[in-house]
Design a protein around this motif. Structure first.
Motif, PDB file in Angstrom:
ATOM      1  N   ILE A  74       0.978  -1.237   0.102  1.00 31.73           N
ATOM      2  CA  ILE A  74      -0.187  -0.046   0.104  1.00 31.73           C
ATOM      3  C   ILE A  74       0.937   1.144  -0.006  1.00 31.73           C
ATOM      4  N   LYS A  75       0.528   2.151  -0.893  1.00 27.63           N
ATOM      5  CA  LYS A  75       1.552   3.290  -1.118  1.00 27.63           C
ATOM      6  C   LYS A  75       3.118   2.916  -1.093  1.00 27.63           C
ATOM      7  N   GLN A  76       3.128   1.802  -1.822  1.00 21.42           N
ATOM      8  CA  GLN A  76       4.773   1.268  -2.115  1.00 21.42           C
ATOM      9  C   GLN A  76       5.245   0.773  -0.858  1.00 21.42           C
ATOM     10  N   LYS A  77       4.543   0.503   0.369  1.00 19.01           N
ATOM     11  CA  LYS A  77       5.130   0.018   1.588  1.00 19.01           C
ATOM     12  C   LYS A  77       4.568  -1.350   1.551  1.00 19.01           C
ATOM     13  N   HIS A  78       5.435  -1.966   1.778  1.00 19.70           N
ATOM     14  CA  HIS A  78       5.304  -3.257   1.923  1.00 19.70           C
ATOM     15  C   HIS A  78       4.529  -3.840   3.281  1.00 19.70           C
ATOM     16  N   ILE A  79       3.246  -4.296   3.057  1.00 17.75           N
ATOM     17  CA  ILE A  79       2.264  -4.495   4.470  1.00 17.75           C
ATOM     18  C   ILE A  79       2.614  -6.009   4.817  1.00 17.75           C
ATOM     19  N   GLY A  80       2.873  -7.063   3.921  1.00 16.40           N
ATOM     20  CA  GLY A  80       3.055  -8.016   4.174  1.00 16.40           C
ATOM     21  C   GLY A  80       2.252  -9.143   3.764  1.00 16.40           C
ATOM     22  N   GLY A  81       1.626 -10.434   4.338  1.00 14.61           N
ATOM     23  CA  GLY A  81       0.813 -11.131   3.869  1.00 14.61           C
ATOM     24  C   GLY A  81      -0.628 -10.960   4.509  1.00 14.61           C
ATOM     25  N   ASN A  82      -1.452 -12.188   4.353  1.00 15.15           N
ATOM     26  CA  ASN A  82      -2.692 -12.226   4.672  1.00 15.15           C
ATOM     27  C   ASN A  82      -2.718 -11.757   6.328  1.00 15.15           C
ATOM     28  N   SER A  83      -2.218 -12.499   7.102  1.00 15.23           N
ATOM     29  CA  SER A  83      -2.066 -12.131   8.585  1.00 15.23           C
ATOM     30  C   SER A  83      -1.816 -10.702   8.939  1.00 15.23           C
ATOM     31  N   ASP A  84      -0.875 -10.160   7.998  1.00 11.85           N
ATOM     32  CA  ASP A  84      -0.501  -8.932   8.324  1.00 11.85           C
ATOM     33  C   ASP A  84      -1.554  -7.828   8.141  1.00 11.85           C
ATOM     34  N   LEU A  85      -2.239  -8.227   6.938  1.00  8.90           N
ATOM     35  CA  LEU A  85      -3.449  -7.405   6.407  1.00  8.90           C
ATOM     36  C   LEU A  85      -4.556  -7.365   7.427  1.00  8.90           C
ATOM     37  N   GLN A  86      -4.883  -8.639   8.024  1.00 11.06           N
ATOM     38  CA  GLN A  86      -6.014  -8.789   8.901  1.00 11.06           C
ATOM     39  C   GLN A  86      -5.721  -8.144  10.201  1.00 11.06           C
ATOM     40  N   ALA A  87      -4.318  -8.002  10.418  1.00  8.03           N
ATOM     41  CA  ALA A  87      -4.021  -7.416  11.920  1.00  8.03           C
ATOM     42  C   ALA A  87      -4.052  -6.001  11.783  1.00  8.03           C
ATOM     43  N   ILE A  88      -4.059  -5.345  10.488  1.00 10.98           N
ATOM     44  CA  ILE A  88      -4.395  -3.756  10.482  1.00 10.98           C
ATOM     45  C   ILE A  88      -5.668  -3.631  10.044  1.00 10.98           C
ATOM     46  N   ALA A  89      -6.568  -4.582   9.779  1.00 13.42           N
ATOM     47  CA  ALA A  89      -7.790  -4.285   9.302  1.00 13.42           C
ATOM     48  C   ALA A  89      -8.614  -2.954   9.688  1.00 13.42           C
ATOM     49  N   SER A  90      -8.366  -2.569  10.998  1.00 12.29           N
ATOM     50  CA  SER A  90      -9.074  -1.489  11.516  1.00 12.29           C
ATOM     51  C   SER A  90      -8.515  -0.343  11.145  1.00 12.29           C
ATOM     52  N   LYS A  91      -7.233  -0.201  10.706  1.00  7.30           N
ATOM     53  CA  LYS A  91      -6.636   0.921  10.110  1.00  7.30           C
ATOM     54  C   LYS A  91      -6.808   1.127   8.602  1.00  7.30           C
ATOM     55  N   LEU A  92      -7.275   0.022   8.134  1.00 12.68           N
ATOM     56  CA  LEU A  92      -7.209  -0.059   6.465  1.00 12.68           C
ATOM     57  C   LEU A  92      -7.796   1.119   5.906  1.00 12.68           C
ATOM     58  N   PRO A  93      -9.174   1.380   6.405  1.00 10.52           N
ATOM     59  CA  PRO A  93      -9.976   2.545   5.608  1.00 10.52           C
ATOM     60  C   PRO A  93      -8.957   3.857   5.255  1.00 10.52           C
ATOM     61  N   GLU A  94      -8.538   4.062   6.470  1.00 14.53           N
ATOM     62  CA  GLU A  94      -7.865   5.530   6.686  1.00 14.53           C
ATOM     63  C   GLU A  94      -6.612   4.989   5.735  1.00 14.53           C
ATOM     64  N   MET A  95      -5.770   4.091   5.773  1.00 18.97           N
ATOM     65  CA  MET A  95      -4.472   3.739   4.905  1.00 18.97           C
ATOM     66  C   MET A  95      -4.889   4.015   3.518  1.00 18.97           C
ATOM     67  N   LEU A  96      -5.929   3.572   3.034  1.00 26.00           N
ATOM     68  CA  LEU A  96      -6.727   3.220   1.563  1.00 26.00           C
ATOM     69  C   LEU A  96      -6.991   4.596   1.513  1.00 26.00           C
ATOM     70  N   LYS A  97      -7.636   5.394   2.238  1.00 25.04           N
ATOM     71  CA  LYS A  97      -8.196   6.797   1.971  1.00 25.04           C
ATOM     72  C   LYS A  97      -6.650   7.727   1.594  1.00 25.04           C
ATOM     73  N   ASP A  98      -5.772   7.447   2.603  1.00 16.99           N
ATOM     74  CA  ASP A  98      -4.416   8.229   2.103  1.00 16.99           C
ATOM     75  C   ASP A  98      -3.649   7.946   0.865  1.00 16.99           C
ATOM     76  N   ALA A  99      -3.753   6.738   0.471  1.00 20.34           N
ATOM     77  CA  ALA A  99      -3.609   6.045  -0.628  1.00 20.34           C
ATOM     78  C   ALA A  99      -4.209   6.474  -1.943  1.00 20.34           C
ATOM     79  N   GLY A 100      -5.417   6.982  -1.476  1.00 16.43           N
ATOM     80  CA  GLY A 100      -6.567   7.237  -2.724  1.00 16.43           C
ATOM     81  C   GLY A 100      -6.986   6.030  -3.443  1.00 16.43           C
ATOM     82  N   ALA A 101      -7.297   5.043  -2.657  1.00 18.61           N
ATOM     83  CA  ALA A 101      -7.590   3.797  -3.018  1.00 18.61           C
ATOM     84  C   ALA A 101      -9.041   3.367  -2.526  1.00 18.61           C
ATOM     85  N   VAL A 102      -9.892   4.339  -2.303  1.00 22.24           N
ATOM     86  CA  VAL A 102     -11.230   4.064  -2.097  1.00 22.24           C
ATOM     87  C   VAL A 102     -12.134   4.924  -2.818  1.00 22.24           C
TER      88      VAL A 102
END
Length: 102
Positions: A74-102
């Motif tokens: 996300i935004k050229q930053k390596h997030i990781g795999g599925n467990s990493d993505l699930q672990a930041i699920a609550s932060k994802l909407p904001e991260m995606l908004k910042d990335a212009g991906a929503v």
């Protein structure tokens, strides 16, 4: 730099969110389901469906030190795999908004 590494790096640089996946992988499906649920716009590469998919996967290991899929950026930053993505699920909407991906 190998052609596969150049291609992978270019895709990472050009997309706000990119998921390197395999079509049959249950962890990849879980990541895609989460991203779809929150309405993320993302580039998806199914490595098992690409002629150079194995080369790209090897190149991703050089780039991210992760060989497994999903391999998510996300935004050229390596997030990781599925467990990493699930672990930041609550932060994802904001991260995606910042990335212009929503």
């Amino acid at each position: 730099m190998s052609a596969a590494k150049a291609k992978a790096q270019s895709l990472i640089n050009e997309n706000a969110v990119i998921v390197f996946s395999k079509s049959y992988c249950p962890y990849c499906k879980s990541s895609k389901d989460l991203l779809n649920k929150i309405g993320a716009k993302y580039k998806l590469l199914e490595l098992d469906e690409l002629e150079d998919g194995a080369d790209i996967q090897r190149a991703l290991e050089e780039i991210s030190n992760q060989r497994t899929v999903p391999n998510i950026f996300i935004k050229q930053k390596h997030i990781g795999g599925n467990s990493d993505l699930q672990a930041i699920a609550s932060k994802l909407p904001e991260m995606l908004k910042d990335a212009g991906a929503v």
